[in-house]
Design an enzyme around this catalytic site. Structure first.
Site, PDB file in Angstrom:
ATOM      1  N   ASP A 148     -22.731  17.413 -17.947  1.00  0.00           N
ATOM      2  CA  ASP A 148     -22.859  16.005 -18.342  1.00  0.00           C
ATOM      3  C   ASP A 148     -22.057  15.122 -17.380  1.00  0.00           C
ATOM      4  O   ASP A 148     -22.052  13.897 -17.499  1.00  0.00           O
ATOM      5  CB  ASP A 148     -22.460  15.784 -19.806  1.00  0.00           C
ATOM      6  CG  ASP A 148     -21.046  16.232 -20.105  1.00  0.00           C
ATOM      7  OD1 ASP A 148     -20.361  16.739 -19.199  1.00  0.00           O
ATOM      8  OD2 ASP A 148     -20.626  16.067 -21.276  1.00  0.00           O
ATOM      9  N   GLU A 151     -10.951  24.257 -18.067  1.00  0.00           N
ATOM     10  CA  GLU A 151     -10.807  23.123 -17.147  1.00  0.00           C
ATOM     11  C   GLU A 151      -9.380  22.588 -17.146  1.00  0.00           C
ATOM     12  O   GLU A 151      -8.812  22.277 -18.195  1.00  0.00           O
ATOM     13  CB  GLU A 151     -11.798  22.005 -17.540  1.00  0.00           C
ATOM     14  CG  GLU A 151     -11.706  20.794 -16.616  1.00  0.00           C
ATOM     15  CD  GLU A 151     -12.896  19.853 -16.686  1.00  0.00           C
ATOM     16  OE1 GLU A 151     -13.879  20.146 -17.402  1.00  0.00           O
ATOM     17  OE2 GLU A 151     -12.835  18.806 -16.010  1.00  0.00           O
TER      18      GLU A 151
HETATM   19  O1  KIV Z   1     -19.979  18.460 -16.734  1.00  0.00           O
HETATM   20  C1  KIV Z   1     -19.502  19.224 -15.876  1.00  0.00           C
HETATM   21  O2  KIV Z   1     -19.748  19.096 -14.670  1.00  0.00           O
HETATM   22  C2  KIV Z   1     -18.643  20.301 -16.327  1.00  0.00           C
HETATM   23  C3  KIV Z   1     -17.891  21.077 -15.281  1.00  0.00           C
HETATM   24  C4  KIV Z   1     -16.774  20.270 -14.758  1.00  0.00           C
HETATM   25  C5  KIV Z   1     -17.454  22.388 -15.765  1.00  0.00           C
HETATM   26  O3  KIV Z   1     -18.514  20.529 -17.479  1.00  0.00           O
END
Ligand code: KIV
Length: 271
Positions: free
Chosen positions: A51, A189
């Site tokens: 997202d 993260e």
């Molecule tokens: O939305 C995204 O790009 C993510 C990554 C940072 C893992 O969730």
């Protein structure tokens, strides 16, 4: 004799066996068909329709505004471009934090309308029943703990999470709960590397880190960031593999100069 190159699809079982075999999982985000095709050819194991499309594709400050319809559009384009990679899509904010029934309906829509293979949901124990309902329906789920950008208004900043003991302990219990619920992997993260290593070593399922150090079972980056397209976004964990922003500016400037001067198109570039 016809020579067919048989491409073996990466599945959630492949990802799980990578952990057993000590092979690191590679994951990058993708939001469109052409990028998905290139990343797939490069052999990236998992393409994530993050997202983060809300940020890097649409220019929003947070991931909150992106809708399920938006995500399905991006996800279906990526699914058409990937022949080998496992295609994983985020469920967007607001679609799975309510009732298990609502979460299930959003998950089914994403699976039916995009053709992805698995879904990623942010959060731990608070949404565990919703995750179980989705997994019970045969949809593989990847968890996401640590900095969970859909909760940015609760956190207040994008800084490193779980530095305090209470939050680190909660993250460890969340990771176990996600594994017990049947998740096939967990994204970690922006948490301390020591904690990420400890969590990774305690689980049978792989962890995929972003800003979580080298002790994770795999790594994920936002493709626009690692290509240097978001040129001023330079967090400590990011390695830029290209200077795409500068390259695009240079190419577009050259094109503009060629058109203005009448140099483009030349004789061989016309009918
Ligand atoms: O939305 C995204 O790009 C993510 C990554 C940072 C893992 O969730």
């Amino acid at each position: 004799m016809s020579v067919h190159k048989v491409i073996k699809r990466v599945t959630t079982n492949t990802i799980l066996s990578m952990k057993t075999n000590g092979e690191k999982v590679t994951m990058l985000t993708a939001y469109d068909f052409s990028t998905a095709k290139a990343l797939d050819e490069a052999g990236i194991d998992v393409l994530l329709i993050g997202d983060s499309a809300a940020n890097v594709f649409a220019g929003y400050e947070t991931t909150l505004p992106i809708t399920l319809d938006n995500m399905i559009y991006h996800a279906s384009a990526v699914a058409r471009g990937a022949k080998r990679a496992l295609v994983l899509a985020d469920l967007p904010f607001g679609e799975y934090q309510g009732t298990a029934e609502d979460a299930f309906k959003a998950a089914v829509r994403m699976m039916k309308e995009s053709g992805v293979h698995a879904l990623k949901l942010e959060g731990g124990i608070e949404i565990i029943d919703n995750i179980k309902k989705i997994i019970d329906a045969g949809i593989p789920v990847c968890g996401h703990l640590g900095l969970t950008p859909q909760s940015i208004n609760k956190f207040g900043t994008f800084s490193v999470r779980a530095q305090e003991e209470a939050e680190a302990e909660k993250l460890k219990s969340d990771a176990l709960a996600l594994q017990q619920a049947g998740c096939f992997a967990i994204v970690l993260e922006k948490i301390p590397a020591k904690l990420a290593r400890e969590v990774s070593e305690s689980l049978n399922i792989p962890t995929v880190g972003i800003g979580a150090g080298n002790g994770c079972d795999g790594q994920v980056l936002v493709v626009n960031d690692m290509l240097g397209f978001t040129k001023d976004f330079k967090p400590k964990f990011l390695r830029q593999y290209m200077k795409m922003y500068e390259n695009v500016v240079e190419a577009a400037s050259q094109y503009a100069a060629d058109v203005k001067s009448g140099n483009y198109p030349n004789e061989s570039e016309q009918y």
